[in-house]
Write an enzyme that holds these catalytic residues in place. Structure first.
Site, PDB file in Angstrom:
ATOM      1  CD  GLU A  89      -8.446   3.183   4.292  1.00 38.71           C
ATOM      2  OE1 GLU A  89      -8.141   2.062   3.830  1.00 38.71           O
ATOM      3  OE2 GLU A  89      -8.917   3.345   5.416  1.00 38.71           O
ATOM      4  CE  LYS A 113      -9.389  -3.422  -4.067  1.00 38.06           C
ATOM      5  NZ  LYS A 113      -8.340  -4.331  -4.475  1.00 38.06           N
ATOM      6  CG  ASP A 153      -2.778  -4.343  -7.512  1.00 38.71           C
ATOM      7  OD1 ASP A 153      -3.384  -5.250  -6.910  1.00 38.71           O
ATOM      8  OD2 ASP A 153      -2.681  -4.289  -8.747  1.00 38.71           O
ATOM      9  CE1 TYR A 199      -7.271  -4.012   4.997  1.00 43.90           C
ATOM     10  CE2 TYR A 199      -5.484  -3.537   3.474  1.00 43.90           C
ATOM     11  CZ  TYR A 199      -6.405  -4.429   4.029  1.00 43.90           C
ATOM     12  OH  TYR A 199      -6.434  -5.723   3.595  1.00 43.90           O
ATOM     13  CE  LYS A 241     -10.153  -3.111  -8.997  1.00 40.27           C
ATOM     14  NZ  LYS A 241     -10.437  -4.520  -9.115  1.00 40.27           N
ATOM     15  CB  CYS A 295      25.265  -4.840 -34.835  1.00 41.75           C
ATOM     16  SG  CYS A 295      24.704  -3.268 -34.159  1.00 41.75           S
ATOM     17  CB  CYS A 354      28.003  -1.046 -36.350  1.00 44.19           C
ATOM     18  SG  CYS A 354      28.269  -2.468 -35.295  1.00 44.19           S
ATOM     19  CB  CYS A 383      26.516  -5.030 -31.118  1.00 41.69           C
ATOM     20  SG  CYS A 383      27.692  -4.159 -32.164  1.00 41.69           S
ATOM     21  CB  CYS A 422      28.440  -0.367 -32.359  1.00 42.08           C
ATOM     22  SG  CYS A 422      26.670  -0.358 -32.678  1.00 42.08           S
TER      23      CYS A 422
HETATM   24  S1  IVH Z   1     -10.343  -3.020   3.382  1.00 42.53           S
HETATM   25  C1  IVH Z   1     -13.182  -6.304   4.902  1.00 42.53           C
HETATM   26  N1  IVH Z   1      -8.659  -1.207   2.512  1.00 42.53           N
HETATM   27  O1  IVH Z   1      -8.175  -5.150  -1.445  1.00 42.53           O
HETATM   28  C2  IVH Z   1     -12.543  -5.366   3.988  1.00 42.53           C
HETATM   29  N2  IVH Z   1      -8.590  -3.346   1.518  1.00 42.53           N
HETATM   30  O2  IVH Z   1     -10.226  -6.495  -3.054  1.00 42.53           O
HETATM   31  C3  IVH Z   1     -11.095  -5.490   4.018  1.00 42.53           C
HETATM   32  N3  IVH Z   1      -6.872  -3.621  -0.186  1.00 42.53           N
HETATM   33  O3  IVH Z   1      -8.384  -8.103   0.422  1.00 42.53           O
HETATM   34  C4  IVH Z   1     -10.429  -4.716   2.986  1.00 42.53           C
HETATM   35  N4  IVH Z   1      -6.042  -1.587  -0.040  1.00 42.53           N
HETATM   36  O4  IVH Z   1      -6.120  -6.906   0.323  1.00 42.53           O
HETATM   37  C5  IVH Z   1      -9.094  -2.456   2.386  1.00 42.53           C
HETATM   38  N5  IVH Z   1      -7.204   0.478   1.871  1.00 42.53           N
HETATM   39  C6  IVH Z   1      -7.638  -0.781   1.752  1.00 42.53           C
HETATM   40  C7  IVH Z   1      -7.057  -1.677   0.836  1.00 42.53           C
HETATM   41  C8  IVH Z   1      -7.585  -2.961   0.739  1.00 42.53           C
HETATM   42  C9  IVH Z   1      -5.956  -2.766  -0.635  1.00 42.53           C
HETATM   43  C10 IVH Z   1      -7.029  -5.014  -0.657  1.00 42.53           C
HETATM   44  C11 IVH Z   1      -7.185  -6.009   0.456  1.00 42.53           C
HETATM   45  C12 IVH Z   1      -8.461  -6.741   0.166  1.00 42.53           C
HETATM   46  C13 IVH Z   1      -8.637  -6.470  -1.288  1.00 42.53           C
HETATM   47  C14 IVH Z   1     -10.105  -6.599  -1.678  1.00 42.53           C
END
Ligand code: IVH
Length: 679
Positions: A121, A123, A125, A231, A320, A414, A417, A432, A437
């Site tokens: 999945e 991740k 942010d 998730y 990552k 400016c 001009c 300005c 201008c």
């Molecule tokens: S699973 C026990 N799935 O990443 C494991 N986490 O760095 C629970 N996060 O605290 C996490 N997308 O806030 C999971 N598809 C995803 C995620 C995800 C973002 C975040 C989550 C977690 C942090 C860990």
């Protein structure tokens, strides 16, 4: 009949209707947010919510825990209560290289005695959230807190529209976990407003999301446009538990909680790597930030066997993406002049590779920001780029500041001009004051011709530069006085490009009123506001003479915008500009509503940008295009963030994929025909 019912003889009917409305709302919100496949228009959905709100107002005892009235936020709290997580909310271990990922799998194979299959999945942010439902109703929303005890942010969670207040069917108890995030677009808009109001912008969407979820006043959270993907299914009582994570995601989705459509099952680690590569290639096209992919063992019995350390599960890992930050040196701090005369300091950088492109400039927003971050010429800075967002200076690496680093000062005149620069009391933006201008003019022309405005392709930067420097245009209306001979004589132009531009200018005269309003570049009047103005006032003449009170009476238009519109039209030069645009033949009236059969009739496509993909059973593309245009819509070839609707026929192409990713409404041929019939 009991006493209260005698007093409200229709209370019983109201209760029945309220129940039906709740069911309809739960059904349609799932079609919209979870399945990405709405059956009814946004307006029809809003009407359902409105009807329920009205019933609840008339009969307050009908208000339940899933009342849409809870979406707008309630009284501010003094502080958050805490609440223990039934099971700890763990974090994730990270892998940065393929080798680390393979080592993780080998450890798992040793632990399990077999090779597992996976789910990958994005991740996202943002910040993690746990939601508790009882008998199908949202009971509680908690932040992660320290992992053991979370903060109770229920009123805030209720304002997030993609989180249902009621599940698609009642289950005894359910806890789902997910990531709350702020879409990029919402983030940019929020920061734009904050800068305008002299507030410090949020550094990134994650901070903005975290800050918004932890506001004590949920009415502000309600305005922050947060979103959420779930998730994990952390607890489920009252029905059989799924056997795999993939099934758990399906169940979560079935119940009306949104999951990420980019999640994929993977049979092997090679497949995992393939999906990770795809996600990485996609990351900047998504409307949310991702910083990696999460790889999870699919079978839940294997997850249980693998177990967890005190910090993180052994059955999941975050892979990552490479960082999109870099350090470089500030060569110079230049000043750019915008359309409204606003002066923006820009850091000119030693070119550096970042997220696949070479970066040599970064915006510094305004004088206050330069001061706050204390950026000086000669400094080494950390810069960050997130997709299409212009690179930002995150911070100065102070330890590397040379002794001769030069502080920045806003120029008094400016740079384009030479006119005086003023910064008004209480404003953070310097402007300005030059009426003529060239920089302002260049930017006005760019805005006027931009896609969301009059969409005059062919009026590019190089041409604008020549038109301005040779004084061929003094304002946007002069564009319509250009002739073939003048244009053909310009550098890098010829008879053909001249003729093309003239045809484009001609076509721009058919653009609807709201685009003309937007193209004028009135302060605080963005695309949405322009649409509202056109819709409610119906003509440019009405807009030009609307008193502040009339403008403020339009939904969503506040005093600041109303004032800005008034100020704009109080200038004789602006009134004269509109007069000349009218004479040139631009539309100054809103499209007449098509045969008003019923309330919204004729407006299914009015003002909408539509993309066609795949084959339609009953129309050629050309016919479909003409029909949409006849109903006030516009058909374009490419799906972008400005697209309102995608019509997907048989064998749709990548446009459909892209539309889904951008969250744009998609309709099938049947629905398309129904919409045509509305006119
Ligand atoms: S699973 C026990 N799935 O990443 C494991 N986490 O760095 C629970 N996060 O605290 C996490 N997308 O806030 C999971 N598809 C995803 C995620 C995800 C973002 C975040 C989550 C977690 C942090 C860990």
């Amino acid at each position: 009949m009991s006493a209260p019912e005698r007093r409200h003889p229709d209370r019983e009917a109201a209760a029945r209707r309220a129940e039906e409305l709740r069911r309809l709302i739960a059904y349609h919100r799932k079609r919209y947010y979870v399945d990405n496949d709405p059956e009814i228009s946004d307006a029809d959905y809003d009407a359902l919510e409105r009807e329920l709100l009205e019933l609840e107002e008339a009969f307050p005892d009908l208000r339940t825990a899933d009342s849409p009235s809870l979406r707008v936020g309630g009284q501010p709290a003094e502080q958050f209560e805490t609440y223990p997580h039934p099971t700890p909310m763990l974090s994730l271990d990270n892998a940065y290289t393929e080798a680390e990922l393979r080592a993780w799998e080998e450890r798992l194979v040793r632990l399990l005695g077999e090779r597992p299959t996976y789910v990958v999945e994005p991740k996202v942010d943002g910040l993690s959230i746990a939601v508790h439902y009882r008998e199908g109703l949202l009971e509680r929303g908690l932040t992660r807190g320290d992992g053991l005890v979370g903060e109770d942010v229920t009123p805030n969670v209720r304002t997030i529209r993609s989180i249902p207040l009621r599940l698609a069917r009642p289950v005894g108890r359910l806890e789902a976990r997910g990531e709350v995030f702020m879409p990029r677009r919402a983030f940019q808009e929020l920061n734009r407003k904050r800068l305008e109001q002299g507030q410090a912008p949020f550094a990134n969407p994650r901070n903005a999301a975290a800050g918004s979820v932890r506001l004590l006043d949920s009415r502000i959270t309600a305005e922050r446009n947060l979103d959420c993907f779930f998730y994990a299914l952390a607890a489920l009582e009252g029905e059989p538990e799924p056997a795999t994570h993939w099934e758990a995601l399906e169940r979560v989705r079935e119940l009306g909680l949104r999951t990420n459509p980019l999640a994929r099952p993977c049979a092997t680690l090679e497949d995992v790597l393939g999906v990770v590569r795809e996600l990485q290639a996609l990351r900047h096209e998504l409307d949310y930030e991702t910083d990696g992919a999460v790889v999870k063992v699919d079978r839940l019995d294997q997850q249980r066997r693998a177990g967890a350390t005190s910090k993180a599960p052994r059955w999941a890992i975050a892979f990552k993406f490479p960082a999109e930050q870099a350090t470089t040196r500030v060569r110079h701090i230049a000043v750019q002049v915008g359309r409204t005369g606003a002066l923006t300091p820009v850091a000119e950088l030693e070119p550096v590779q970042l997220g696949g492109t070479t970066v040599s400039r970064a915006t510094l927003h305004n004088e206050e920001e330069v001061r706050r971050k204390d950026v000086r010429i000669g400094d080494t800075v950390l810069i960050e780029k997130a997709g299409e967002i212009i690179p930002q200076v995150v911070k100065v690496i102070l330890s590397q500041r040379p002794p001769d680093a030069q502080a920045f000062a806003m120029p008094a005149h400016c740079p384009e001009c030479g006119a005086a620069v003023v910064r008004e009391e209480g404003e953070i933006v310097s402007r300005c004051t030059g009426a003529t201008c060239p920089a302002k003019l260049r930017e006005s022309l760019r805005h006027f011709a931009s896609r969301a405005a009059l969409d005059i392709q062919g009026l590019g930067d190089a041409l604008i530069e020549q038109l301005v420097s040779r004084r061929l245009v003094q304002d946007v209306a002069d564009l319509y006085r250009l002739d073939q001979a003048t244009l053909a004589a310009l550098e890098r132009m010829g008879p053909k490009s001249a003729a093309n531009l003239l045809a484009q200018l001609e076509a721009s005269k058919d653009q609807p009123l709201h685009r003309v309003i937007y193209a004028l570049g009135i302060r605080h009047v963005g695309e949405r506001t322009a649409r509202l103005l056109a819709h409610h006032l119906g003509s440019m003449a009405a807009l030009m003479d609307a008193p502040v009170e009339a403008l403020e009476a339009i939904p969503e238009i506040g005093p600041k915008t109303a004032r800005a519109i008034r100020t704009f039209f109080e200038q004789p030069a602006n009134r004269d500009l509109v007069r000349r645009l009218r004479e040139a033949g631009l539309r100054m009236e809103a499209a007449a509503p098509q045969a008003a059969v019923s309330g919204e009739a004729g407006s299914a496509f009015a003002g909408k940008t539509v993309v066609l993909t795949g084959t339609l059973p009953r129309h050629t593309r050309e016919q479909a295009r003409r029909m949409i245009e006849a109903r006030g819509g516009r058909v374009t070839d490419h799906v972008s963030r400005t697209t309102d609707l995608v019509v997907a026929g048989e064998q749709p192409g990548s446009k459909l994929e892209r539309a889904r990713r951008l969250g744009i409404r998609v309709v099938d041929p049947e629905e398309f025909e129904r919409m045509l019939g509305e006119a």
